[in-house]
Design a protein around this motif. Sequence first.
Motif, PDB file in Angstrom:
ATOM      1  N   ASN A  56      -4.047   4.854  -3.852  1.00 11.17           N
ATOM      2  CA  ASN A  56      -5.258   5.649  -4.062  1.00 11.17           C
ATOM      3  C   ASN A  56      -4.980   6.564  -5.254  1.00 11.17           C
ATOM      4  O   ASN A  56      -3.900   6.508  -5.861  1.00 11.17           O
ATOM      5  CB  ASN A  56      -5.673   6.396  -2.791  1.00 11.17           C
ATOM      6  CG  ASN A  56      -4.618   7.382  -2.304  1.00 11.17           C
ATOM      7  OD1 ASN A  56      -3.764   7.839  -3.071  1.00 11.17           O
ATOM      8  ND2 ASN A  56      -4.668   7.723  -1.028  1.00 11.17           N
TER       9      ASN A  56
ATOM     10  N   GLY B 268      -7.859   2.704   3.424  1.00 10.74           N
ATOM     11  CA  GLY B 268      -6.807   2.167   2.558  1.00 10.74           C
ATOM     12  C   GLY B 268      -5.990   1.101   3.284  1.00 10.74           C
ATOM     13  O   GLY B 268      -5.722   0.015   2.738  1.00 10.74           O
TER      14      GLY B 268
ATOM     15  N   GLU C 126      -1.832   8.756  -4.961  1.00 12.27           N
ATOM     16  CA  GLU C 126      -0.590   7.976  -4.959  1.00 12.27           C
ATOM     17  C   GLU C 126      -0.293   7.422  -6.360  1.00 12.27           C
ATOM     18  O   GLU C 126       0.860   7.433  -6.811  1.00 12.27           O
ATOM     19  CB  GLU C 126      -0.694   6.838  -3.936  1.00 12.27           C
ATOM     20  CG  GLU C 126      -0.677   7.353  -2.490  1.00 12.27           C
ATOM     21  CD  GLU C 126      -1.355   6.442  -1.492  1.00 12.27           C
ATOM     22  OE1 GLU C 126      -1.278   6.744  -0.284  1.00 12.27           O
ATOM     23  OE2 GLU C 126      -1.993   5.432  -1.893  1.00 12.27           O
TER      24      GLU C 126
ATOM     25  N   LYS D 119      -7.390   2.542  -6.266  1.00 10.90           N
ATOM     26  CA  LYS D 119      -8.581   2.739  -5.425  1.00 10.90           C
ATOM     27  C   LYS D 119      -9.244   4.071  -5.740  1.00 10.90           C
ATOM     28  O   LYS D 119      -8.571   5.099  -5.817  1.00 10.90           O
ATOM     29  CB  LYS D 119      -8.176   2.737  -3.950  1.00 10.90           C
ATOM     30  CG  LYS D 119      -7.550   1.441  -3.490  1.00 10.90           C
ATOM     31  CD  LYS D 119      -7.051   1.548  -2.056  1.00 10.90           C
ATOM     32  CE  LYS D 119      -5.917   2.529  -1.905  1.00 10.90           C
ATOM     33  NZ  LYS D 119      -5.274   2.465  -0.578  1.00 10.90           N
TER      34      LYS D 119
ATOM     35  N   ASP E  12       0.895  -1.162   0.000  1.00 14.51           N
ATOM     36  CA  ASP E  12       0.000   0.000   0.000  1.00 14.51           C
ATOM     37  C   ASP E  12       0.931   1.209   0.000  1.00 14.51           C
ATOM     38  O   ASP E  12       1.545   1.510   1.022  1.00 14.51           O
ATOM     39  CB  ASP E  12      -0.882  -0.028   1.260  1.00 14.51           C
ATOM     40  CG  ASP E  12      -1.860   1.133   1.286  1.00 14.51           C
ATOM     41  OD1 ASP E  12      -2.127   1.717   0.226  1.00 14.51           O
ATOM     42  OD2 ASP E  12      -2.370   1.457   2.387  1.00 14.51           O
TER      43      ASP E  12
HETATM   44 MG   LIG Z   1      -4.016   5.186   1.710  1.00 19.04          MG
END
Ligand SMILES: [Mg+2]
Length: 513
Positions: free
Chosen positions: A155, A229, A158, A192, A121
């Motif tokens: 996300n 997240g 990112e 995401k 992540d």
């Molecule tokens: Mg996040």
Amino acid sequence: MATREGAATVAAEGSKIRVAHVLTVAGSDSGGGAGIQADLKACGARGVYCSTVITALTAQNTAGVQGVNMVSEEFVAEQLKSVLSDMHVDVVKTGMLPSVGIVKVLLHSLNEFPHLALVVDPVMVSTSGDVLAGPSILEVFREELLPRADIVTPNLREASTLLGGKQIETVADMHEAAKLLHDMGPRNVLVKGGDLPGSFDAVDVFFDGEEFYELRSARVRTHNTHGTGCTLASCIAAELAKGSPTLSAVKVAKRFVETALDYSKEIVVGDGPQGPFDHFLMLKREMQGSRKHWIFEPSRLFLYAVTDSVMNKNWDRSITDAVKAAIEGGATIVQLREKEAETGYFIEAAKSCLEVCRSHGVSLLINDRVDVALACDADGVHVGQSDMPVRVARALLGPDKIIGVSCKTPEQAHRAWTDGADYIGCGGVYPTNTKANNKTIGLDGLKAVCLASKLPVVAIGGIGPSNAGAVMEIGAPNLKGVAVVSALFDRECIVEEARKLRATLDKGKTSNS
Ligand SMILES: [Mg+2]
Ligand SMILES: Nc1ncnc2c1ncn2[C@@H]1O[C@H](COP(=O)(O)OP(=O)(O)OP(=O)(O)O)[C@@H](O)[C@H]1O
Ligand SMILES: Cc1ncc(CO)c(N)n1
């Protein structure tokens, strides 16, 4: 990937049981909503063990990040070594990796354990806008961490940063981003869309190098999205650790987040703009849901009628008639205490009483005899200290039945709670003939028991219309009523005696409220 495949939720190895295990390498969130804390809760909720290597401490709450204290590379390395040299980890999940040095240390460990699955992540900026890993990290992410990852879950912001500032504003942009990120080397990409502007659904785009999947869920209208997240990535890791294929793991994880958000949409934890959610609320509700039909309402203890076989014989009454009369007079719960009855007869009598009780919405408990309670499907049992232990009764009766236990001391009262009883019967408050050699504990003893437990308490022993008021006046909030035997069943007219008692209790209630 042999280890992951072999590590179904729990895999038996001889007589030992191996648990599915996720190691999270992430930052601590003092507010408890994201980071390490979210990872632990997510894995806990998914039934997977979670060990933790902490990369940074953040001072954080629902308003944002107030401070960051990085853990040294050496100490991150030491934590990694402690866990990986000893424990059987299936999946490593990364969150906040605040420095290039820390990423390098992690990569070094991953090289030593090439079988470990890796969920990345790529945490960079918190939803509150605070920077958790600066741009210096990008190169090592792109060049070294992503190529090692089984799945990466950026996300929108990112994904854009990893792609050098690419605009991502539509689902089509998300497809494009997923494809470009996949080119960097991870086996799977999930972009995401929690922050996708103007979308009614929460859309995530999954790409495995061949197919795109748009994973959609309803967008929950809530401010409690802090940590979604981290939770999503940890759930993916947990499902992978159980042995799921990646796409199934992602679907389960997304569903988990959506449901947790929905259950938590009204909770308030802090005053800031973005609150955390409760990972366990759905479990708590489920537990309550399964007990919904009977859930023990303490006010039912208000006037508790306990039958006595000898008294019924003396007055030439059937148990059923005695129970009917007590209910007619205002009893709110009934216990059959038939010490001498033969089992076959007792079950039949209990069934007949149960019919009467059910038709009046009154619960029926059986004294001592768990077998009889099971046989007639009564609402529960009442046990004494030397009867079947509460824990054993609970195991036999399951979560849906009421269990009461007699207690004379604070220690017993405390135990009743930890053992899973629903209420306490406390006495003898006054001297009584109903029970031979029964110690009288008085109003002080009653008070001490009430104070020692969170459970609702019903007082018993020598109580009747003349002293019920005084008992209730001791002023313990968890004292919910009185239980009576002789004052009802050793009298000519049960209905009348019950009415008198009810009137006394009702009067006390109004004057107290
Ligand atoms: Mg996040
Ligand atoms: N309001 C919402 N309703 C339903 N699902 C949501 C909502 N907000 C986010 N999600 C889902 O939660 C998951 C996490 O996505 P999100 O884009 O919020 O990640 P994030 O920005 O990394 O989260 P955070 O940084 O707060 O931990 C995704 O599957 C997303 O679709
Ligand atoms: C420690 C930590 N990790 C990750 C995030 C991203 O939500 C956060 N806010 N805090």
